[in-house]
Design a protein around this motif. Structure first.
Motif, PDB file in Angstrom:
ATOM      1  N   GLY A 151     -32.887  -8.916 -27.186  1.00  0.00           N
ATOM      2  CA  GLY A 151     -31.780  -7.709 -27.527  1.00  0.00           C
ATOM      3  C   GLY A 151     -30.147  -7.851 -27.307  1.00  0.00           C
ATOM      4  N   TYR A 152     -29.439  -6.859 -27.459  1.00  0.00           N
ATOM      5  CA  TYR A 152     -28.264  -6.708 -27.976  1.00  0.00           C
ATOM      6  C   TYR A 152     -27.614  -5.698 -27.199  1.00  0.00           C
ATOM      7  N   ILE A 153     -26.091  -5.652 -26.822  1.00  0.00           N
ATOM      8  CA  ILE A 153     -25.840  -4.929 -25.433  1.00  0.00           C
ATOM      9  C   ILE A 153     -25.875  -3.697 -26.158  1.00  0.00           C
ATOM     10  N   GLU A 154     -26.070  -2.352 -26.328  1.00  0.00           N
ATOM     11  CA  GLU A 154     -25.987  -1.154 -26.819  1.00  0.00           C
ATOM     12  C   GLU A 154     -24.270  -0.592 -26.056  1.00  0.00           C
ATOM     13  N   THR A 155     -24.586  -0.562 -24.859  1.00  0.00           N
ATOM     14  CA  THR A 155     -23.674   0.108 -23.855  1.00  0.00           C
ATOM     15  C   THR A 155     -23.849  -0.058 -22.530  1.00  0.00           C
ATOM     16  N   PHE A 156     -22.916  -0.264 -21.700  1.00  0.00           N
ATOM     17  CA  PHE A 156     -22.524  -0.522 -20.091  1.00  0.00           C
ATOM     18  C   PHE A 156     -22.354  -0.305 -19.768  1.00  0.00           C
ATOM     19  N   THR A 157     -22.309  -0.682 -18.015  1.00  0.00           N
ATOM     20  CA  THR A 157     -21.353   0.240 -16.991  1.00  0.00           C
ATOM     21  C   THR A 157     -20.981  -1.008 -15.848  1.00  0.00           C
ATOM     22  N   ILE A 158     -20.567  -1.254 -15.232  1.00  0.00           N
ATOM     23  CA  ILE A 158     -20.113  -1.555 -14.059  1.00  0.00           C
ATOM     24  C   ILE A 158     -20.034  -0.969 -12.572  1.00  0.00           C
ATOM     25  N   VAL A 159     -20.908  -1.384 -11.816  1.00  0.00           N
ATOM     26  CA  VAL A 159     -21.019  -0.855 -10.912  1.00  0.00           C
ATOM     27  C   VAL A 159     -20.158  -1.246  -9.995  1.00  0.00           C
ATOM     28  N   TYR A 160     -19.409  -0.979  -8.874  1.00  0.00           N
ATOM     29  CA  TYR A 160     -18.711  -1.772  -7.823  1.00  0.00           C
ATOM     30  C   TYR A 160     -18.934  -1.431  -6.751  1.00  0.00           C
ATOM     31  N   GLU A 161     -19.528  -0.481  -6.624  1.00  0.00           N
ATOM     32  CA  GLU A 161     -19.819   0.675  -4.952  1.00  0.00           C
ATOM     33  C   GLU A 161     -21.915   0.311  -4.853  1.00  0.00           C
ATOM     34  N   ASP A 162     -21.860   0.558  -4.101  1.00  0.00           N
ATOM     35  CA  ASP A 162     -23.860   0.697  -3.225  1.00  0.00           C
ATOM     36  C   ASP A 162     -24.030   1.802  -3.337  1.00  0.00           C
ATOM     37  N   TYR A 163     -24.920   2.414  -3.607  1.00  0.00           N
ATOM     38  CA  TYR A 163     -25.483   3.717  -3.091  1.00  0.00           C
ATOM     39  C   TYR A 163     -24.236   4.723  -1.684  1.00  0.00           C
ATOM     40  N   LEU A 219     -21.743  -4.870 -10.145  1.00  0.00           N
ATOM     41  CA  LEU A 219     -23.195  -5.154 -10.991  1.00  0.00           C
ATOM     42  C   LEU A 219     -23.045  -4.713 -12.598  1.00  0.00           C
ATOM     43  N   ILE A 220     -23.362  -5.320 -13.342  1.00  0.00           N
ATOM     44  CA  ILE A 220     -23.759  -4.916 -14.406  1.00  0.00           C
ATOM     45  C   ILE A 220     -24.684  -4.404 -15.335  1.00  0.00           C
ATOM     46  N   TYR A 240     -33.587  -9.813 -15.105  1.00  0.00           N
ATOM     47  CA  TYR A 240     -32.465  -9.251 -15.765  1.00  0.00           C
ATOM     48  C   TYR A 240     -32.061  -9.866 -16.979  1.00  0.00           C
ATOM     49  N   PHE A 241     -31.479  -9.455 -18.143  1.00  0.00           N
ATOM     50  CA  PHE A 241     -30.538  -9.882 -18.923  1.00  0.00           C
ATOM     51  C   PHE A 241     -30.032 -10.993 -18.755  1.00  0.00           C
ATOM     52  N   LYS A 242     -29.597 -12.001 -19.888  1.00  0.00           N
ATOM     53  CA  LYS A 242     -28.100 -12.740 -19.915  1.00  0.00           C
ATOM     54  C   LYS A 242     -28.132 -12.657 -20.706  1.00  0.00           C
ATOM     55  N   PRO A 243     -26.770 -13.753 -21.049  1.00  0.00           N
ATOM     56  CA  PRO A 243     -26.364 -13.629 -22.591  1.00  0.00           C
ATOM     57  C   PRO A 243     -26.948 -14.600 -23.264  1.00  0.00           C
ATOM     58  N   THR A 244     -27.121 -15.238 -24.984  1.00  0.00           N
ATOM     59  CA  THR A 244     -27.955 -16.343 -25.271  1.00  0.00           C
ATOM     60  C   THR A 244     -27.091 -17.574 -25.371  1.00  0.00           C
ATOM     61  N   GLU A 274     -19.149 -12.781 -16.600  1.00  0.00           N
ATOM     62  CA  GLU A 274     -18.293 -12.705 -15.328  1.00  0.00           C
ATOM     63  C   GLU A 274     -18.364 -10.658 -16.225  1.00  0.00           C
ATOM     64  N   PRO A 275     -17.991  -9.878 -15.628  1.00  0.00           N
ATOM     65  CA  PRO A 275     -18.088  -8.566 -15.641  1.00  0.00           C
ATOM     66  C   PRO A 275     -17.104  -7.847 -16.882  1.00  0.00           C
ATOM     67  N   GLU A 276     -15.969  -9.037 -16.687  1.00  0.00           N
ATOM     68  CA  GLU A 276     -14.765  -8.892 -17.554  1.00  0.00           C
ATOM     69  C   GLU A 276     -15.171  -9.201 -19.098  1.00  0.00           C
ATOM     70  N   ASP A 277     -15.937 -10.337 -19.189  1.00  0.00           N
ATOM     71  CA  ASP A 277     -16.633 -10.998 -20.312  1.00  0.00           C
ATOM     72  C   ASP A 277     -17.790 -10.251 -21.273  1.00  0.00           C
ATOM     73  N   VAL A 278     -18.691  -8.997 -20.495  1.00  0.00           N
ATOM     74  CA  VAL A 278     -19.426  -8.696 -21.110  1.00  0.00           C
ATOM     75  C   VAL A 278     -18.594  -7.615 -21.889  1.00  0.00           C
ATOM     76  N   TYR A 279     -19.322  -7.343 -23.256  1.00  0.00           N
ATOM     77  CA  TYR A 279     -19.052  -6.487 -24.906  1.00  0.00           C
ATOM     78  C   TYR A 279     -20.403  -6.351 -25.184  1.00  0.00           C
ATOM     79  N   ILE A 280     -20.095  -4.982 -26.098  1.00  0.00           N
ATOM     80  CA  ILE A 280     -20.635  -3.972 -26.272  1.00  0.00           C
ATOM     81  C   ILE A 280     -21.821  -4.864 -27.647  1.00  0.00           C
TER      82      ILE A 280
END
Ligand SMILES: [Zn+2]
Length: 157
Positions: free
Chosen positions: A81-93, A102-103, A153-157, A124-130
């Protein structure tokens, strides 16, 4: 602890007790079971189709949310599929900084309504895009258990 209205909406009453959740088993329903079984056995993502509305729902639903028809036709879709939206998580619980961010993304499937929320890795987080095209990385067939963790997980095709 629970809250209850006393009849006066400005006054809340509370009581303490235990919820007996161990006695109950959550079922995914017919559509959810088909989704998980097909993921485990075939490595596909399953949607349900409404011919009336010309829509495929992912994950599958038992009823169309537009026309309320019962849905009995299931489509097996490639786990891509394709990324519709995403977030980047920098801290744990606990608020501790993660070693590596984590993306987490909502992954939409072509021509389907809905999507799957899962991890994105191998980028890498900076390379992810919608709209980035991604594909699922599955556990080996004999390690799958019939739950969403069968997709690692999912990875870029
Ligand atoms: Zn419909």
């Amino acid at each position: 602890m629970s809250w209850d209205k006393s009849g006066d909406p400005r006054i809340l009453r509370r009581w303490f007790g235990d919820m007996e959740v161990k006695k109950h088993i959550y079922t995914m329903g017919i559509a959810g079971e088909i989704f998980m079984k097909n993921l485990k056995d075939k490595g596909v993502i399953t949607g349900s189709r409404c011919d009336e509305c010309e829509v495929i729902f992912v994950p599958p639903r038992s009823f169309c949310e537009y026309c309320f028809s019962e849905l009995t036709v299931y489509e097996e879709l490639e786990p891509k599929g394709y990324i519709e939206t995403f977030t980047i998580v920098y801290e744990d619980y606990h608020g501790e900084r993660l070693e590596k961010p984590l993306i987490i993304a909502l992954i939409a499937l072509p021509n389907a309504v809905g999507g799957i929320i899962h991890y994105i890795r191998e980028v890498e987080p900076e390379d992810v895009y919608i709209d980035m095209e991604v594909e699922a990385v599955l556990k080996p067939r004999d390690e799958r258990a019939g739950n969403l963790s069968d997709i690692l997980y999912f990875k870029p095709t």
